[in-house]
Write a protein that holds these residues in place. Structure first.
Motif, PDB file in Angstrom:
ATOM      1  N   ARG A   4      -4.134  -1.667  -1.905  1.00  0.00           N
ATOM      2  CA  ARG A   4      -3.985  -2.507  -3.087  1.00  0.00           C
ATOM      3  C   ARG A   4      -4.635  -3.868  -2.845  1.00  0.00           C
ATOM      4  NH1 ARG A   4      -0.114  -1.433  -6.861  1.00  0.00           N
ATOM      5  NH2 ARG A   4       1.102  -0.319  -5.272  1.00  0.00           N
TER       6      ARG A   4
ATOM      7  N   GLY B  69      -1.989  -1.021  -9.713  1.00  0.00           N
ATOM      8  CA  GLY B  69      -2.083   0.371  -9.294  1.00  0.00           C
ATOM      9  C   GLY B  69      -3.198   1.153  -9.943  1.00  0.00           C
TER      10      GLY B  69
ATOM     11  N   ASP C 253       0.838  -1.199   0.000  1.00  0.00           N
ATOM     12  CA  ASP C 253       0.000   0.000   0.000  1.00  0.00           C
ATOM     13  C   ASP C 253       0.874   1.251   0.000  1.00  0.00           C
ATOM     14  OD1 ASP C 253      -2.186  -1.745   0.246  1.00  0.00           O
ATOM     15  OD2 ASP C 253      -2.072  -1.691   2.436  1.00  0.00           O
TER      16      ASP C 253
END
Length: 268
Positions: A215, A140, A107
């Motif tokens: 993520r 991403g 993250d």
């Protein structure tokens, strides 16, 4: 275990030191972005304690290279895999900051995350805080999903569902002490934030700004909803609840999760 000690940082009332806890396991694809987001923080008095959980990729070597030139990073490498809870607890034990924050290796943060959150805590006289955050995929890309922070989060409400995104939370260890996570495979962060709110004696404050990026990785434990039923039950058991009480809270969790929690989730 290998441990590299770094020089001391300033820790006073005006610019308190923030200790950032980062467990690391096979995240070579993401760890550089993670560290760069910390280094880019507008609030500069931080230390990042990264604990490598015996990664089999080149995660450790990547962090070691950065730690050679970044004195604010402390790197700890485990010889055997011990799990995320152990890594977080070890890093918390080593932490020297008045404030403790968490950021998992895959993250990353908005550059003003620490500055805005610490200002909120000081203005509100809060011991625990968290923020809204956005979901991204493994590459991403935005998943067009926002998790909204509840402005005031009580112990009672946190007991029914984990409303604190671990990558967004900060607690004042100088006021409430350091918190040890239970050694369970999943949901240990839920227990940490529940205990933090309990110790503070007042609600956690939520900042409704998107200051972190979570993520969602393929095959992760958190993406398997069936497994989460088991881990939620084990969470209640870790609080010392008996079989019947744990089952009762699990049922209340389902209600909270399916009928209350969705109003704090926004599709963008």
């Amino acid at each position: 275990m290998h441990y590299e000690e770094k020089k001391k940082h300033t820790n006073n009332s005006e610019t308190p030191l923030v200790s950032i806890i980062t467990p690391l396991y096979n995240a070579s694809k993401f760890i550089l972005q993670n560290i760069e987001s910390v280094q880019a923080q507008s609030y500069s008095n931080w230390e990042q304690i990264i604990v490598d959980d015996a990664s089999s990729d080149d995660s450790a070597s990547l962090v070691q290279e950065i730690a050679k030139v970044e004195p604010r990073i402390t790197f700890i490498q485990l010889d055997e895999n011990a799990g995320a809870a152990y890594c977080r607890n070890l890093a918390t034990e080593r932490a020297r900051g008045n404030y403790i924050a968490f950021l998992d290796s895959d993250d990353y943060w908005h550059r003003e995350k620490l500055e805005r959150q610490l200002k909120l805590m000081q203005n509100e006289n809060a011991s625990v805080s968290f923020t809204s955050y956005l979901h991204i995929d493994e590459d991403g890309n935005p998943l067009k999903k926002r998790i909204l922070a509840i402005p005031k989060l009580s112990y009672k409400k946190q007991l029914l569902n984990n409303y604190v995104g671990n990558l967004t939370g900060i607690y004042n260890a100088g006021e409430i002490g350091k918190i040890v996570a239970p050694n369970i495979r999943k949901r240990q962060d839920w227990a940490v934030w529940l205990e933090a709110i309990k110790r503070s004696g007042k609600p956690a404050v939520g900042l409704q700004e998107d200051l972190a990026y979570y993520r969602l990785r393929k095959g992760s434990i958190s993406s398997n909803k069936i497994n989460l039923v088991k881990y939620n039950y084990l969470f209640y058991r870790s609080l010392g609840f008996n079989l019947i009480k744990s089952g009762g809270y699990l049922l209340r969790f389902f209600w909270e999760y399916f009928f209350v929690r969705p109003k704090y989730i926004q599709k963008l």
